[in-house]
Write a protein that holds these residues in place. Structure first.
Motif, PDB file in Angstrom:
ATOM      1  N   THR A 269       7.143  -0.369  10.552  1.00  0.00           N
ATOM      2  CA  THR A 269       6.937  -0.364  11.998  1.00  0.00           C
ATOM      3  C   THR A 269       6.932  -1.808  12.530  1.00  0.00           C
ATOM      4  O   THR A 269       7.077  -2.751  11.757  1.00  0.00           O
TER       5      THR A 269
ATOM      6  N   ARG B  67       0.841  -1.219   0.000  1.00  0.00           N
ATOM      7  CA  ARG B  67       0.000   0.000   0.000  1.00  0.00           C
ATOM      8  C   ARG B  67       0.861   1.248   0.000  1.00  0.00           C
ATOM      9  O   ARG B  67       0.619   2.191  -0.758  1.00  0.00           O
ATOM     10  N   MET B  68       1.902   1.282   0.847  1.00  0.00           N
ATOM     11  CA  MET B  68       2.747   2.467   0.895  1.00  0.00           C
ATOM     12  C   MET B  68       3.638   2.567  -0.341  1.00  0.00           C
ATOM     13  O   MET B  68       3.882   3.665  -0.843  1.00  0.00           O
TER      14      MET B  68
ATOM     15  N   THR C 245       5.987   9.210   8.682  1.00  0.00           N
ATOM     16  CA  THR C 245       6.675  10.199   7.852  1.00  0.00           C
ATOM     17  C   THR C 245       5.827  11.447   7.614  1.00  0.00           C
ATOM     18  O   THR C 245       6.226  12.321   6.845  1.00  0.00           O
TER      19      THR C 245
HETATM   20  N1  LIG Z   1       6.276   5.390   8.468  1.00  0.00           N
HETATM   21  C1  LIG Z   1       5.034   5.669   8.070  1.00  0.00           C
HETATM   22  O1  LIG Z   1       4.627   6.834   7.945  1.00  0.00           O
HETATM   23  C2  LIG Z   1       4.137   4.531   7.707  1.00  0.00           C
HETATM   24  C3  LIG Z   1       4.521   3.270   7.987  1.00  0.00           C
HETATM   25  N2  LIG Z   1       3.773   2.220   7.573  1.00  0.00           N
HETATM   26  C4  LIG Z   1       4.349   0.916   7.819  1.00  0.00           C
HETATM   27  O2  LIG Z   1       4.895   0.444   6.593  1.00  0.00           O
HETATM   28  C5  LIG Z   1       4.808  -0.969   6.535  1.00  0.00           C
HETATM   29  C6  LIG Z   1       4.089  -1.386   5.265  1.00  0.00           C
HETATM   30  O3  LIG Z   1       2.770  -0.909   5.303  1.00  0.00           O
HETATM   31  P1  LIG Z   1       1.782  -1.161   4.080  1.00  0.00           P
HETATM   32  O4  LIG Z   1       2.381  -0.657   2.814  1.00  0.00           O
HETATM   33  O5  LIG Z   1       0.463  -0.654   4.528  1.00  0.00           O
HETATM   34  O6  LIG Z   1       1.758  -2.764   4.079  1.00  0.00           O
HETATM   35  P2  LIG Z   1       1.431  -3.781   2.882  1.00  0.00           P
HETATM   36  O7  LIG Z   1       1.102  -5.067   3.550  1.00  0.00           O
HETATM   37  O8  LIG Z   1       0.454  -3.179   1.936  1.00  0.00           O
HETATM   38  O9  LIG Z   1       2.819  -3.909   2.103  1.00  0.00           O
HETATM   39  C7  LIG Z   1       3.924  -4.575   2.644  1.00  0.00           C
HETATM   40  C8  LIG Z   1       4.925  -4.810   1.533  1.00  0.00           C
HETATM   41  O10 LIG Z   1       6.085  -5.383   2.099  1.00  0.00           O
HETATM   42  C9  LIG Z   1       6.465  -6.494   1.316  1.00  0.00           C
HETATM   43  N3  LIG Z   1       7.074  -7.514   2.161  1.00  0.00           N
HETATM   44  C10 LIG Z   1       6.538  -8.126   3.222  1.00  0.00           C
HETATM   45  N4  LIG Z   1       7.403  -9.005   3.752  1.00  0.00           N
HETATM   46  C11 LIG Z   1       8.513  -8.941   2.985  1.00  0.00           C
HETATM   47  C12 LIG Z   1       9.765  -9.625   3.007  1.00  0.00           C
HETATM   48  N5  LIG Z   1      10.048 -10.531   3.965  1.00  0.00           N
HETATM   49  N6  LIG Z   1      10.681  -9.307   2.059  1.00  0.00           N
HETATM   50  C13 LIG Z   1      10.414  -8.388   1.103  1.00  0.00           C
HETATM   51  N7  LIG Z   1       9.232  -7.709   1.040  1.00  0.00           N
HETATM   52  C14 LIG Z   1       8.308  -7.996   1.964  1.00  0.00           C
HETATM   53  C15 LIG Z   1       5.185  -7.021   0.678  1.00  0.00           C
HETATM   54  O11 LIG Z   1       5.549  -7.693  -0.496  1.00  0.00           O
HETATM   55  P3  LIG Z   1       4.499  -8.501  -1.395  1.00  0.00           P
HETATM   56  O12 LIG Z   1       3.758  -7.448  -2.126  1.00  0.00           O
HETATM   57  O13 LIG Z   1       5.359  -9.322  -2.259  1.00  0.00           O
HETATM   58  O14 LIG Z   1       3.653  -9.278  -0.419  1.00  0.00           O
HETATM   59  C16 LIG Z   1       4.424  -5.740   0.432  1.00  0.00           C
HETATM   60  O15 LIG Z   1       4.772  -5.182  -0.820  1.00  0.00           O
HETATM   61  C17 LIG Z   1       4.124  -1.397   7.833  1.00  0.00           C
HETATM   62  O16 LIG Z   1       5.105  -1.708   8.779  1.00  0.00           O
HETATM   63  C18 LIG Z   1       3.362  -0.143   8.256  1.00  0.00           C
HETATM   64  O17 LIG Z   1       3.103  -0.087   9.621  1.00  0.00           O
HETATM   65  C19 LIG Z   1       2.614   2.394   6.899  1.00  0.00           C
HETATM   66  C20 LIG Z   1       2.151   3.649   6.616  1.00  0.00           C
HETATM   67  C21 LIG Z   1       2.876   4.831   7.005  1.00  0.00           C
END
Ligand SMILES: NC(=O)C1=CN([C@@H]2O[C@H](COP(=O)(O)OP(=O)(O)OC[C@H]3O[C@@H](n4cnc5c(N)ncnc54)[C@H](OP(=O)(O)O)[C@@H]3O)[C@@H](O)[C@H]2O)C=CC1
Ligand SMILES: O=C(O)C1=N[C@H](C(=O)O)C[C@H](O)C1
Length: 237
Positions: free
Chosen positions: A71, A18-19, A96
């Protein structure tokens, strides 16, 4: 893909998340950035804790700055980040949004001023149904700001249920609400005798995190190795 000579090239570690998708949309809306097909100028990681080692390795081997937005990280992850930050610039930001960066400063100051006068602190956060971690990284980050303001560690009270749960003086309570499509709400409640101070932030869409991530990437570009925070980004603005 739009590119020009000044564009900062962003490499996304998890482009399908999503991000990752929100950042790609923010890049498409801003001439100052482009998505890199290779290592890019700055690597951005919003993924999952178990992926952190791989994103740090990628940044270090490419010699590029890294923004860690993931996170749910623990002290072991913080040690890995500290090691990598000796070699490349790393900015760790559980949120962020520029608004939350300012909120963090305000919360630290409030905790400093109200310390010792009997104010309890509770942090309430709400997020979408698909969020994996709780309390949110931001809630814990705000808790750390309270500890800095008070100048001491605090016990965490999480997930109250049952009886005999009178709160311990000085502890910080955390409550997590999950459901729907909430982008991210945070409320820090200072509960005093006959009065309450409530500092809060509402993320209306994920776009704010994406825009803040690009501001952080712009800040990181050209910085020496080290560990940076969103406070550095707003202080430099
Ligand atoms: N700092 C901030 O402002 C924010 C932080 N976050 C944090 O960001 C993180 C991601 O959030 P979000 O985008 O909503 O989550 P999603 O579940 O939508 O996306 C997670 C992504 O990480 C990838 N992923 C997961 N495990 C692995 C791995 N072991 N190796 C490589 N890639 C991996 C997934 O890949 P695949 O597509 O292949 O499954 C997917 O593309 C969370 O920790 C969330 O809390 C979220 C919003 C704002
Ligand atoms: O997973 C999310 O969505 C969010 N995660 C971050 C957190 O855990 O604090 C930041 C934001 O609130 C959205």
């Amino acid at each position: 893909m739009r590119t020009n000579q000044q564009s900062l090239r962003i490499a996304l570690f998890a482009p399908r998340g999503r991000m990752g998708q929100a950042i790609a949309r923010a890049v498409a809306d801003d001439d100052g950035f482009a998505i890199a097909d290779d290592h890019g100028d700055v690597l951005i990681d919003f993924s999952a804790p178990e992926a952190l080692r791989a994103s740090l390795d990628r940044a270090v081997s490419a010699g590029v700055p890294l923004l860690v937005g993931t996170t749910g990280l623990d002290e072991g992850h913080d040690s890995l980040i500290a090691e990598a930050a000796k070699i490349v610039p790393v900015l760790k930001a559980p949120n962020t949004s520029l608004g939350v960066a300012l909120l963090t400063d305000l919360v630290e100051r409030a905790a400093r001023v109200l310390d010792g006068s009997g104010w309890d602190v509770e942090i309430v956060e709400a997020h979408h149904a698909k969020k994996a971690d709780a309390p949110s990284g931001t809630a814990l980050h705000l808790g750390a700001a309270i500890e800095r303001g008070r100048g001491e560690d605090a016990k965490e009270e999480v997930g109250r249920y049952g009886t005999g749960l009178q709160r311990e003086t000085g502890s910080i309570g955390y409550a997590a609400v999950r459901g729907g499509t909430v982008a991210g709400d945070h409320e820090v409640m200072f509960l005093g005798r006959d009065e309450r101070l409530i500092l809060s932030h509402r993320a209306e869409t994920r776009t704010i995190f994406a825009r803040g991530a690009l501001a952080a990437a712009r800040f990181l570009h050209g910085k020496p190795p080290g560990l940076y925070t969103m406070r550095d980004v707003i202080d430099a603005a």
